[in-house]
Scaffold this active site. Sequence first.
Site, PDB file in Angstrom:
ATOM      1  CE1 TYR A  51      -5.732   1.295  -4.620  1.00 48.92           C
ATOM      2  CE2 TYR A  51      -7.145   2.507  -6.135  1.00 48.92           C
ATOM      3  CZ  TYR A  51      -5.908   2.315  -5.541  1.00 48.92           C
ATOM      4  OH  TYR A  51      -4.858   3.136  -5.874  1.00 48.92           O
ATOM      5  CB  SER A  74      -6.916   6.485  -5.878  1.00 49.64           C
ATOM      6  OG  SER A  74      -7.445   5.899  -7.038  1.00 49.64           O
TER       7      SER A  74
HETATM    8  P1  NAP Z   1       3.350  -0.254  -5.727  1.00 47.73           P
HETATM    9  O1  NAP Z   1       4.212  -0.121  -6.929  1.00 47.73           O
HETATM   10  O2  NAP Z   1       2.617  -1.508  -5.542  1.00 47.73           O
HETATM   11  O3  NAP Z   1       4.110   0.165  -4.378  1.00 47.73           O
HETATM   12  C1  NAP Z   1       3.436   0.167  -3.148  1.00 47.73           C
HETATM   13  C2  NAP Z   1       4.423  -0.168  -2.061  1.00 47.73           C
HETATM   14  O4  NAP Z   1       3.740  -0.356  -0.802  1.00 47.73           O
HETATM   15  C3  NAP Z   1       5.156  -1.473  -2.337  1.00 47.73           C
HETATM   16  O5  NAP Z   1       6.520  -1.317  -2.041  1.00 47.73           O
HETATM   17  C4  NAP Z   1       4.490  -2.422  -1.381  1.00 47.73           C
HETATM   18  O6  NAP Z   1       5.244  -3.553  -1.032  1.00 47.73           O
HETATM   19  C5  NAP Z   1       4.245  -1.528  -0.184  1.00 47.73           C
HETATM   20  N1  NAP Z   1       3.313  -2.125   0.766  1.00 47.73           N
HETATM   21  C6  NAP Z   1       2.189  -2.836   0.512  1.00 47.73           C
HETATM   22  N2  NAP Z   1       1.614  -3.230   1.654  1.00 47.73           N
HETATM   23  C7  NAP Z   1       2.396  -2.761   2.669  1.00 47.73           C
HETATM   24  C8  NAP Z   1       2.338  -2.849   4.081  1.00 47.73           C
HETATM   25  N3  NAP Z   1       1.348  -3.485   4.719  1.00 47.73           N
HETATM   26  N4  NAP Z   1       3.318  -2.268   4.797  1.00 47.73           N
HETATM   27  C9  NAP Z   1       4.335  -1.611   4.193  1.00 47.73           C
HETATM   28  N5  NAP Z   1       4.447  -1.494   2.861  1.00 47.73           N
HETATM   29  C10 NAP Z   1       3.484  -2.060   2.100  1.00 47.73           C
HETATM   30  O7  NAP Z   1       2.316   0.889  -5.811  1.00 47.73           O
HETATM   31  P2  NAP Z   1       2.374   2.318  -6.520  1.00 47.73           P
HETATM   32  O8  NAP Z   1       1.700   2.163  -7.813  1.00 47.73           O
HETATM   33  O9  NAP Z   1       3.711   2.951  -6.424  1.00 47.73           O
HETATM   34  O10 NAP Z   1       1.361   3.039  -5.550  1.00 47.73           O
HETATM   35  C11 NAP Z   1       1.719   3.756  -4.395  1.00 47.73           C
HETATM   36  C12 NAP Z   1       0.453   4.374  -3.816  1.00 47.73           C
HETATM   37  O11 NAP Z   1      -0.188   5.158  -4.817  1.00 47.73           O
HETATM   38  C13 NAP Z   1      -0.593   3.352  -3.378  1.00 47.73           C
HETATM   39  O12 NAP Z   1      -1.257   3.826  -2.246  1.00 47.73           O
HETATM   40  C14 NAP Z   1      -1.534   3.297  -4.560  1.00 47.73           C
HETATM   41  O13 NAP Z   1      -2.816   2.863  -4.212  1.00 47.73           O
HETATM   42  C15 NAP Z   1      -1.534   4.734  -4.990  1.00 47.73           C
HETATM   43  N6  NAP Z   1      -1.932   4.988  -6.373  1.00 47.73           N
HETATM   44  C16 NAP Z   1      -1.316   4.354  -7.419  1.00 47.73           C
HETATM   45  C17 NAP Z   1      -1.694   4.688  -8.722  1.00 47.73           C
HETATM   46  C18 NAP Z   1      -1.066   4.075  -9.937  1.00 47.73           C
HETATM   47  O14 NAP Z   1      -1.602   4.300 -11.030  1.00 47.73           O
HETATM   48  N7  NAP Z   1       0.018   3.334  -9.826  1.00 47.73           N
HETATM   49  C19 NAP Z   1      -2.677   5.633  -8.924  1.00 47.73           C
HETATM   50  C20 NAP Z   1      -3.279   6.231  -7.828  1.00 47.73           C
HETATM   51  C21 NAP Z   1      -2.894   5.912  -6.553  1.00 47.73           C
HETATM   52  P3  NAP Z   1       4.968  -4.936  -1.804  1.00 47.73           P
HETATM   53  O15 NAP Z   1       5.483  -4.744  -3.184  1.00 47.73           O
HETATM   54  O16 NAP Z   1       5.693  -5.931  -1.023  1.00 47.73           O
HETATM   55  O17 NAP Z   1       3.453  -5.134  -1.805  1.00 47.73           O
HETATM   56  C1  GCO Z   2      -7.322   0.409 -11.428  1.00 48.03           C
HETATM   57  C2  GCO Z   2      -6.070   1.129 -11.100  1.00 48.03           C
HETATM   58  C3  GCO Z   2      -6.353   2.333 -10.250  1.00 48.03           C
HETATM   59  C4  GCO Z   2      -5.106   3.161 -10.132  1.00 48.03           C
HETATM   60  C5  GCO Z   2      -5.266   4.464  -9.478  1.00 48.03           C
HETATM   61  C6  GCO Z   2      -6.178   5.409 -10.185  1.00 48.03           C
HETATM   62  O1  GCO Z   2      -7.317  -0.808 -11.379  1.00 48.03           O
HETATM   63  O2  GCO Z   2      -8.298   1.102 -11.776  1.00 48.03           O
HETATM   64  O3  GCO Z   2      -5.092   0.330 -10.528  1.00 48.03           O
HETATM   65  O4  GCO Z   2      -6.988   2.040  -9.102  1.00 48.03           O
HETATM   66  O5  GCO Z   2      -4.098   2.443  -9.503  1.00 48.03           O
HETATM   67  O6  GCO Z   2      -5.525   4.365  -8.119  1.00 48.03           O
HETATM   68  O7  GCO Z   2      -6.015   6.678  -9.655  1.00 48.03           O
END
Ligand code: NAP
Ligand code: GCO
Length: 266
Positions: free
Chosen positions: A160, A147
Site C-alpha cells: 500500500y 494517503s
Molecule cells: P473503501 O471504503 O474500501 O472504498 C473503496 C472503493 O473502491 C470500494 O467501493 C471498492 O469496492 C472500490 N474498488 C476496489 N477495487 C476496485 C476496482 N478494481 N475497481 C473499481 N472499484 C474498486 O475505501 P475508502 O476508505 O473509502 O478509501 C477510498 C480511497 O481513499 C482509497 O484509495 C484508499 O486507499 C484511500 N484512503 C483511505 C483512507 C482511510 O482512512 N479510509 C485514508 C487514506 C487514503 P469493494 O468494496 O468491492 O472493494
Molecule cells: C493503515 C490504514 C491506512 C489508511 C490511510 C492513511 O492500515 O495504516 O488503513 O493505510 O487507510 O491510507 O492515510
Amino acid sequence: MDYLKNFSLEGKIALITGASYGIGYGIAKAFAGVGAKIVFCDIKKEFVDKGLASYEADGIDAKGYVCDVTNEEMVNDMVAKIEAEVGVIDILVNNAGIIKRIPMCDMTAAEFRQVIDVDLNAPFIVSKAVIPSMIKKGHGKIINICSMMSELGRETVSAYAAAKGGLKMLTRNICSEYGAYNIQCNGIGPGYIATPQTAPLREKQADGSRHPFDQFICGRTPAGRWLNPDELGGPAVFLASDASNAVNGHILYVDGGILAYIGKQP
Ligand code: NAP
Ligand code: GCO
C-alpha cells in the site's frame, strides 16, 4: 472576480471511481452540492446499485457504471459510454483502492501486485483514458487519492505504501506532462478516515475496550479523533474548481494535523 463562482462546479461532469460509499461518496456529495453532474463506478453491480440508492436518497442524480478499474478495456469502454451518454469528463477522482495488512515477509508477490494494480496501475489507466478528451476540451482536473502512506511507512502495509508513494509521483508526472494543456493533477492525502476500509482498526476488543490502533491514531492526531468522509469534500471541491487553476502537482494532506505532529506526550 466572482470568488464564490470560482469554487462552483456548475455544468461540470465528474467521474469518481469506487464511489458507492466511503471517501469517494463523501467527495461526490460535495461535488453535487456545488453543481457537478456525478458519474461513479464500482467493481460490483451490487455496490453500484447500493450507491445509486444512496445518491437518490441524498437527492443526487448520479449515474453508476460497473467497472474494474484495473482492466484497461473495461475502463476505455466505460469512458466511451460516459462521453456518449453524459458528456466529456471535466473532473476525474481516482479514489478506488484496496489495502492488505500483511507483514512484508508473509506477503506473496501476487498479493503485492494486486495492491499495486488497484492503487497505482488503475489511476494510470483511468487517467490515460480521460486525458485525450480533456486536451480537446481545453481543460481538466485529476485528483488522485493518496494517503499518509505516500509519506510514511508502517508495519504490514508495504504494498500500500509503495503504491501510494508511487501515486504521489504519478500525480507530479501528469502535472509535468499535461500542465501545458490546462490540466491540473493534484492529490489528496487523507489521514485516518472512518470507512469500511479502516473498520478492522477500530473494532472493539473482546473485553469491550477500544482497539489499540484506534487509541494510537487518536493519540497521533492533534484533532484527537478519526476524520469522516464528508471532511474531504471541501478540499476536493477546491482542487476540482477554477479556484485551484494555479495549483498543480500538489498533494493536499487532509489529516487532522498528523504529519505536523510528533505524537501525544507520555
Ligand atoms: P473503501 O471504503 O474500501 O472504498 C473503496 C472503493 O473502491 C470500494 O467501493 C471498492 O469496492 C472500490 N474498488 C476496489 N477495487 C476496485 C476496482 N478494481 N475497481 C473499481 N472499484 C474498486 O475505501 P475508502 O476508505 O473509502 O478509501 C477510498 C480511497 O481513499 C482509497 O484509495 C484508499 O486507499 C484511500 N484512503 C483511505 C483512507 C482511510 O482512512 N479510509 C485514508 C487514506 C487514503 P469493494 O468494496 O468491492 O472493494
Ligand atoms: C493503515 C490504514 C491506512 C489508511 C490511510 C492513511 O492500515 O495504516 O488503513 O493505510 O487507510 O491510507 O492515510
